[in-house]
Design a protein around this motif. Structure first.
Motif, short mmCIF file in Angstrom:
data_model
loop_
_atom_site.label_atom_id
_atom_site.label_comp_id
_atom_site.label_asym_id
_atom_site.label_seq_id
_atom_site.Cartn_x
_atom_site.Cartn_y
_atom_site.Cartn_z
N ARG A 49 0.93 -1.09 0.18
CA ARG A 49 -0.14 0.10 0.01
C ARG A 49 0.99 1.32 0.02
N GLU A 50 0.42 2.22 -0.72
CA GLU A 50 1.14 3.53 -0.52
C GLU A 50 0.72 4.49 0.85
N GLY A 51 1.78 5.14 1.27
CA GLY A 51 1.34 5.71 2.40
C GLY A 51 0.43 7.15 2.26
N PRO A 52 0.12 7.69 3.30
CA PRO A 52 -0.94 9.07 3.04
C PRO A 52 -0.11 10.07 2.33
N SER A 53 -0.88 10.79 1.81
CA SER A 53 -0.15 12.07 0.90
C SER A 53 0.53 13.09 1.98
N ASN A 85 10.08 -6.75 -9.60
CA ASN A 85 10.10 -8.12 -9.88
C ASN A 85 8.87 -9.30 -9.57
N TRP A 86 7.79 -8.64 -9.44
CA TRP A 86 6.71 -9.69 -8.95
C TRP A 86 6.48 -11.01 -9.75
N GLU A 87 6.82 -10.93 -11.10
CA GLU A 87 6.81 -11.87 -12.09
C GLU A 87 7.57 -13.41 -11.60
N ASN A 88 8.46 -12.92 -10.78
CA ASN A 88 9.29 -14.14 -10.29
C ASN A 88 8.82 -14.67 -8.71
N CYS A 89 8.08 -13.96 -8.17
CA CYS A 89 7.39 -14.48 -6.98
C CYS A 89 6.62 -15.90 -7.07
N VAL A 90 7.10 -16.86 -5.92
CA VAL A 90 6.50 -17.88 -5.92
C VAL A 90 5.72 -17.97 -4.62
N SER A 91 6.08 -17.38 -3.49
CA SER A 91 5.30 -17.28 -2.31
C SER A 91 5.41 -16.12 -1.86
N LEU A 92 4.20 -15.50 -1.50
CA LEU A 92 4.06 -13.98 -1.10
C LEU A 92 3.01 -13.66 -0.28
N ASN A 93 3.19 -13.09 0.96
CA ASN A 93 1.93 -12.80 1.99
C ASN A 93 1.95 -11.36 1.80
N LEU A 94 0.59 -11.08 1.27
CA LEU A 94 0.36 -9.53 1.33
C LEU A 94 -0.94 -9.26 2.17
N SER A 95 -0.76 -9.82 3.25
CA SER A 95 -1.98 -9.77 4.25
C SER A 95 -1.94 -8.47 5.10
N TYR A 96 -3.03 -7.91 5.47
CA TYR A 96 -3.11 -6.86 6.68
C TYR A 96 -2.49 -5.45 5.88
N GLN A 97 -2.81 -5.30 4.72
CA GLN A 97 -2.12 -3.95 3.99
C GLN A 97 -2.94 -2.87 4.40
N ASP A 98 -4.01 -2.82 4.83
CA ASP A 98 -4.90 -1.56 5.27
C ASP A 98 -5.14 -0.75 4.15
N LEU A 99 -5.86 -1.06 3.11
CA LEU A 99 -5.92 -0.58 1.99
C LEU A 99 -7.12 0.28 2.25
N GLY A 100 -6.97 1.25 2.80
CA GLY A 100 -8.10 2.53 3.30
C GLY A 100 -8.47 3.32 2.16
N ASP A 101 -7.83 3.43 0.94
CA ASP A 101 -8.04 4.30 -0.18
C ASP A 101 -8.22 3.66 -1.56
N LEU A 102 -8.98 4.21 -2.35
CA LEU A 102 -9.14 3.25 -3.57
C LEU A 102 -7.58 3.21 -4.38
N TYR A 103 -6.91 4.37 -4.20
CA TYR A 103 -5.48 4.32 -4.97
C TYR A 103 -4.90 3.27 -4.53
N GLN A 104 -4.87 2.64 -3.19
CA GLN A 104 -4.22 1.74 -2.83
C GLN A 104 -4.62 0.42 -3.23
N VAL A 105 -5.97 0.31 -3.08
CA VAL A 105 -6.61 -0.93 -3.66
C VAL A 105 -6.06 -1.30 -5.05
N GLU A 106 -6.17 -0.25 -5.96
CA GLU A 106 -5.83 -0.41 -7.41
C GLU A 106 -4.27 -0.55 -7.48
N ASN A 107 -3.50 -0.23 -6.70
CA ASN A 107 -2.04 -0.47 -6.63
C ASN A 107 -1.79 -2.02 -6.22
N CYS A 108 -2.59 -2.23 -5.25
CA CYS A 108 -2.47 -3.80 -4.97
C CYS A 108 -2.93 -4.72 -6.14
N LYS A 109 -3.93 -4.41 -6.81
CA LYS A 109 -4.44 -4.97 -7.92
C LYS A 109 -3.25 -5.08 -9.16
#
Length: 204
Positions: A49-53, A85-109
């Motif tokens: 997630r990206e930090g606040p402005s 380099n996300w294309e080479n990830c085999v195991s990844l934990n992106l839990s508890y990201q606190d995606l409070g804003d739409l732009y953060q959700v879009e960045n996660c997607k």
């Protein structure tokens, strides 16, 4: 008793303990730190997630987290993308990201779309509602516990899925479950979803 008396006699000045040495880095992503070459597939639990402005941090009183950010050139942006380099990830934990804003959700997607080799992915407690536009072609284990999914149709495309956890969401019906019929699915966790109260739930 001695410590209680000491604390009462000499109140501690807590003001100076509020700012930690690491606070100035808490809103930076790892590729903004200097003198390292860590790539995305080397990190098991990155914060995406990206930090606040800067304006919001100013009003929060977090002046100590503000730092001058240089404007990236096209080449620097491309180098940063390669470093992720996300294309080479085999195991990844992106839990508890606190995606409070739409732009953060879009960045996660945006990052999820790049996970073409991931086999084990955790996305617990991210307030996610719809990942139907995402395809995870090699994912065998996906944990989506404690999100806001209401239907199987909102799940990503999972042709190789073996273990899927959807506990503590808001799935009311089993419509759309047939999409998993042609996958090698071995286990499906639906505990604490409204669909548990359906008649013949286990049979269905």
């Amino acid at each position: 008793m001695f410590w209680t008396a000491l604390l009462l006699a000499k109140p501690m000045n807590l003001e100076k303990y509020r700012v930690l040495p690491s606070d100035s880095f808490k809103y930076l992503t790892w590729h903004e730190l200097e003198e390292h070459d860590v790539q995305g597939n080397q990190i098991r639990c990155p914060r995406v997630r990206e930090g606040p402005s800067e304006e919001e941090r100013f009003f929060r009183g977090e002046h100590h987290t503000l730092c001058a950010r240089k404007k990236l050139t096209g080449n620097e942006k491309w180098e940063q993308r390669l470093q992720e380099n996300w294309e080479n990830c085999v195991s990844l934990n992106l839990s508890y990201q606190d995606l409070g804003d739409l732009y953060q959700v879009e960045n996660c997607k945006r990052i999820l779309r790049r996970l073409i080799r991931v086999e084990r992915l955790w996305l617990v407690d991210n307030s996610l509602t719809d990942l139907s536009a995402i395809c995870l072609p090699r994912c065998k284990e996906l944990k989506l516990s404690r999100n806001h999914f209401t239907s199987f149709k909102q799940l990503p495309k999972l042709p190789a899925i073996q273990h899927l956890s959807l506990d503590e969401n808001n799935i009311e019906t089993l419509h759309g479950l047939c999409a998993l019929r042609h996958t090698p699915l071995e286990s499906l966790v639906l505990q604490r979803n409204p669909c548990e109260f359906l008649d013949n739930y286990r049979q269905l």
